[in-house]
Write a protein that holds these residues in place. Structure first.
Motif, PDB file in Angstrom:
ATOM      1  N   PRO A  99     -34.412 -51.133  -0.353  1.00 51.78           N
ATOM      2  CA  PRO A  99     -34.727 -51.487   1.025  1.00 51.78           C
ATOM      3  C   PRO A  99     -33.618 -52.326   1.668  1.00 51.78           C
ATOM      4  CG  PRO A  99     -35.981 -52.858  -0.473  1.00 51.78           C
ATOM      5  CD  PRO A  99     -35.317 -51.817  -1.316  1.00 51.78           C
ATOM      6  N   ALA A 100     -33.647 -52.431   2.986  1.00 48.43           N
ATOM      7  CA  ALA A 100     -32.596 -53.115   3.730  1.00 48.43           C
ATOM      8  C   ALA A 100     -32.656 -54.619   3.487  1.00 48.43           C
ATOM      9  CB  ALA A 100     -32.740 -52.824   5.219  1.00 48.43           C
ATOM     10  N   LEU A 101     -31.563 -55.150   2.964  1.00 41.73           N
ATOM     11  CA  LEU A 101     -31.518 -56.571   2.602  1.00 41.73           C
ATOM     12  C   LEU A 101     -30.480 -57.358   3.390  1.00 41.73           C
ATOM     13  CD1 LEU A 101     -31.739 -56.182  -1.279  1.00 41.73           C
ATOM     14  CD2 LEU A 101     -33.589 -56.783   0.297  1.00 41.73           C
ATOM     15  N   PHE A 102     -29.624 -56.661   4.134  1.00 39.80           N
ATOM     16  CA  PHE A 102     -28.507 -57.322   4.800  1.00 39.80           C
ATOM     17  C   PHE A 102     -28.549 -57.092   6.305  1.00 39.80           C
ATOM     18  CE2 PHE A 102     -26.352 -58.675   1.039  1.00 39.80           C
ATOM     19  CZ  PHE A 102     -26.776 -57.782   0.064  1.00 39.80           C
ATOM     20  N   SER A 103     -27.745 -57.871   7.020  1.00 38.85           N
ATOM     21  CA  SER A 103     -27.676 -57.719   8.468  1.00 38.85           C
ATOM     22  C   SER A 103     -27.182 -56.322   8.822  1.00 38.85           C
ATOM     23  CB  SER A 103     -26.735 -58.766   9.063  1.00 38.85           C
ATOM     24  OG  SER A 103     -27.227 -60.064   8.828  1.00 38.85           O
ATOM     25  N   TRP A 104     -27.729 -55.780   9.883  1.00 31.94           N
ATOM     26  CA  TRP A 104     -27.359 -54.436  10.291  1.00 31.94           C
ATOM     27  C   TRP A 104     -25.970 -54.410  10.924  1.00 31.94           C
ATOM     28  CZ3 TRP A 104     -30.421 -50.689   8.564  1.00 31.94           C
ATOM     29  CH2 TRP A 104     -31.747 -51.004   8.245  1.00 31.94           C
ATOM     30  N   GLY A 105     -25.244 -53.322  10.701  1.00 33.24           N
ATOM     31  CA  GLY A 105     -23.990 -53.102  11.402  1.00 33.24           C
ATOM     32  C   GLY A 105     -24.268 -52.616  12.813  1.00 33.24           C
ATOM     33  N   GLN A 106     -23.210 -52.138  13.458  1.00 33.44           N
ATOM     34  CA  GLN A 106     -23.362 -51.688  14.847  1.00 33.44           C
ATOM     35  C   GLN A 106     -23.962 -50.295  14.932  1.00 33.44           C
ATOM     36  OE1 GLN A 106     -20.572 -51.402  13.182  1.00 33.44           O
ATOM     37  NE2 GLN A 106     -19.894 -49.303  13.615  1.00 33.44           N
ATOM     38  N   GLY A 107     -23.964 -49.574  13.816  1.00 35.88           N
ATOM     39  CA  GLY A 107     -24.502 -48.225  13.814  1.00 35.88           C
ATOM     40  C   GLY A 107     -23.536 -47.236  14.439  1.00 35.88           C
ATOM     41  N   THR A 108     -23.887 -45.958  14.334  1.00 30.32           N
ATOM     42  CA  THR A 108     -23.101 -44.903  14.957  1.00 30.32           C
ATOM     43  C   THR A 108     -24.071 -43.940  15.644  1.00 30.32           C
ATOM     44  OG1 THR A 108     -21.332 -43.276  14.587  1.00 30.32           O
ATOM     45  CG2 THR A 108     -22.990 -43.460  12.848  1.00 30.32           C
ATOM     46  N   GLN A 109     -23.772 -43.630  16.894  1.00 29.61           N
ATOM     47  CA  GLN A 109     -24.672 -42.828  17.726  1.00 29.61           C
ATOM     48  C   GLN A 109     -24.483 -41.338  17.419  1.00 29.61           C
ATOM     49  OE1 GLN A 109     -27.011 -43.721  20.363  1.00 29.61           O
ATOM     50  NE2 GLN A 109     -27.535 -41.561  20.076  1.00 29.61           N
ATOM     51  N   VAL A 110     -25.591 -40.672  17.174  1.00 32.71           N
ATOM     52  CA  VAL A 110     -25.603 -39.216  17.040  1.00 32.71           C
ATOM     53  C   VAL A 110     -26.471 -38.659  18.160  1.00 32.71           C
ATOM     54  CG1 VAL A 110     -26.354 -37.264  15.628  1.00 32.71           C
ATOM     55  CG2 VAL A 110     -25.248 -39.235  14.545  1.00 32.71           C
ATOM     56  N   THR A 111     -25.872 -37.795  18.958  1.00 32.12           N
ATOM     57  CA  THR A 111     -26.594 -37.171  20.059  1.00 32.12           C
ATOM     58  C   THR A 111     -26.516 -35.657  19.895  1.00 32.12           C
ATOM     59  OG1 THR A 111     -26.037 -39.004  21.537  1.00 32.12           O
ATOM     60  CG2 THR A 111     -26.815 -36.960  22.549  1.00 32.12           C
ATOM     61  N   VAL A 112     -27.681 -35.027  19.832  1.00 32.02           N
ATOM     62  CA  VAL A 112     -27.744 -33.576  19.647  1.00 32.02           C
ATOM     63  C   VAL A 112     -28.227 -32.948  20.955  1.00 32.02           C
ATOM     64  CG1 VAL A 112     -28.656 -31.689  18.269  1.00 32.02           C
ATOM     65  CG2 VAL A 112     -28.281 -33.925  17.214  1.00 32.02           C
ATOM     66  N   SER A 113     -27.406 -32.091  21.511  1.00 35.60           N
ATOM     67  CA  SER A 113     -27.765 -31.429  22.765  1.00 35.60           C
ATOM     68  C   SER A 113     -28.378 -30.062  22.469  1.00 35.60           C
ATOM     69  CB  SER A 113     -26.529 -31.271  23.646  1.00 35.60           C
ATOM     70  OG  SER A 113     -25.583 -30.441  23.015  1.00 35.60           O
TER      71      SER A 113
END
Length: 114
Positions: A99-113
């Motif tokens: 499970p998630a134990l650390f601070s989240w990064g900025q993430g990466t956006q995925v957009t499906v058209s």
């Protein structure tokens, strides 16, 4: 410094593919299990896939057969190969331990058209 950096997202047509990458600091990667999560607009963050250091993988039912998680233990990298993408896969994707134990990064956006 504890750090998670995701990359590889973008805009893709339905049916297309993307490969997401996550660079983790060694102090995080030493943890046994790494995972990808995603958060769609207006929804809670959900677990997509996880992998242990022995490469045992688990997937959410929604991505099983389409997504593949992998890791490079020598480089402290985690990857998510996403195939046959559809509009429901549109989200910000994050990596963390499982499970998630650390601070989240900025993430990466995925957009499906469609």
């Amino acid at each position: 410094q504890v750090q998670l950096v995701e990359s590889g997202g973008g805009l893709v047509q339905a049916g297309g593919s993307l490969t997401l990458s996550c660079a983790a600091s060694e102090s995080i990667f030493r943890r046994n299990r790494m995972a990808w999560y995603r958060q769609a607009p207006g929804k809670q963050r959900e677990l997509v896939a996880s992998i242990t250091s022995a490469h045992i993988r688990n997937y959410a039912d929604s991505v099983k057969g389409r997504f593949t998680i992998s890791r490079d233990n020598a480089k402290n990298m985690v990857y998510l190969q996403a195939n046959r993408l559809n509009s429901e896969d549109t989200a910000v994707y994050y990596c963390n331990t499982g499970p998630a134990l650390f601070s989240w990064g900025q993430g990466t956006q995925v957009t499906v058209s469609s």
